[in-house]
Design an enzyme around this catalytic site. Structure first.
Site, PDB file in Angstrom:
ATOM      1  N   CYS A   1      50.955 -65.078 -24.755  1.00  0.00           N
ATOM      2  CA  CYS A   1      49.616 -65.664 -24.637  1.00  0.00           C
ATOM      3  C   CYS A   1      49.113 -65.669 -23.201  1.00  0.00           C
ATOM      4  CB  CYS A   1      49.603 -67.088 -25.189  1.00  0.00           C
ATOM      5  SG  CYS A   1      50.609 -68.219 -24.207  1.00  0.00           S
TER       6      CYS A   1
ATOM      7  N   CYS B   1      54.974 -72.801 -26.985  1.00  0.00           N
ATOM      8  CA  CYS B   1      54.384 -73.678 -25.959  1.00  0.00           C
ATOM      9  C   CYS B   1      55.466 -74.616 -25.422  1.00  0.00           C
ATOM     10  CB  CYS B   1      53.231 -74.494 -26.532  1.00  0.00           C
ATOM     11  SG  CYS B   1      52.080 -73.542 -27.553  1.00  0.00           S
TER      12      CYS B   1
HETATM   13 FE1  FES Z   1      50.674 -70.163 -25.161  1.00  0.00          FE
HETATM   14 FE2  FES Z   1      50.485 -72.671 -25.977  1.00  0.00          FE
HETATM   15  S1  FES Z   1      49.393 -70.966 -26.751  1.00  0.00           S
HETATM   16  S2  FES Z   1      51.566 -71.910 -24.288  1.00  0.00           S
END
Ligand code: FES
Length: 166
Positions: A40, A113
């Site tokens: 992400c 996360c």
């Molecule tokens: Fe990547 Fe939460 S979506 S750290």
């Protein structure tokens, strides 16, 4: 997860990020660690300061900065409180999900996360003091990415994305 779990989780995350604990760069930290998610693009950096107590070296204070989602910020905030008073060895036994336990069950897509926070903490707590590879103990997360850091001055731990296996 039930829809009510989802609403409860969002409420807890919203509460945690409304008043995050220990957010910001720490001057004079004993250790610093950074982790990034290749998936992400989010990043977390943690600073740790130790103190001696009863003959043990324990975590006196931990702070964080995050270019991350709300969950990562909430977990990092919880983590800085949870590890206070623990030795590095004790803190290293905690998984990302242990650090996020107060939030309740997380959906699979949010597991990484918690791993981001665990990775930053692990990076800080596994440094060998005074080794040549010890990363710079100053500089905030933003500076690291807006300046060209010298090779080796910042240790970034890419995370494996286990959530995709779920
Ligand atoms: Fe990547 Fe939460 S979506 S750290």
């Amino acid at each position: 997860m039930e829809p009510s779990d989802d609403a409860d989780l969002q409420k807890k995350i919203t509460e945690a990020i409304r008043n995050p604990k220990n957010m910001g760069e720490m001057k004079g930290a004993d250790a610093i660690g950074t982790a990034g998610s290749a998936d992400c693009g989010d990043m977390v950096r943690m600073w740790v300061k130790f103190k001696e107590q009863d003959g043990k070296k324990i975590i006196d204070l931990a702070t964080f900065q995050s270019f991350g989602c709300e969950t990562a910020i909430a977990v990092a905030s919880l983590a800085t409180e949870l590890i206070k008073g623990k030795t590095a060895e004790e803190a290293l036994t905690m998984s990302g999900q242990d650090l996020a336990a107060d939030l309740g069950p997380l959906p699979p897509m949010k597991i990484h996360c918690t791993q981001l926070v665990e990775g930053a903490l692990r990076s800080a707590l596994t440094q060998t003091p005074h080794s040549d590879s010890r990363p710079s103990l100053s500089g905030n997360l933003m500076e690291s990415f807006t300046q060209s850091a010298a090779p080796g001055s910042v240790r970034i731990v890419p995370l494996k994305d286990d959530s995709k296996k779920a």
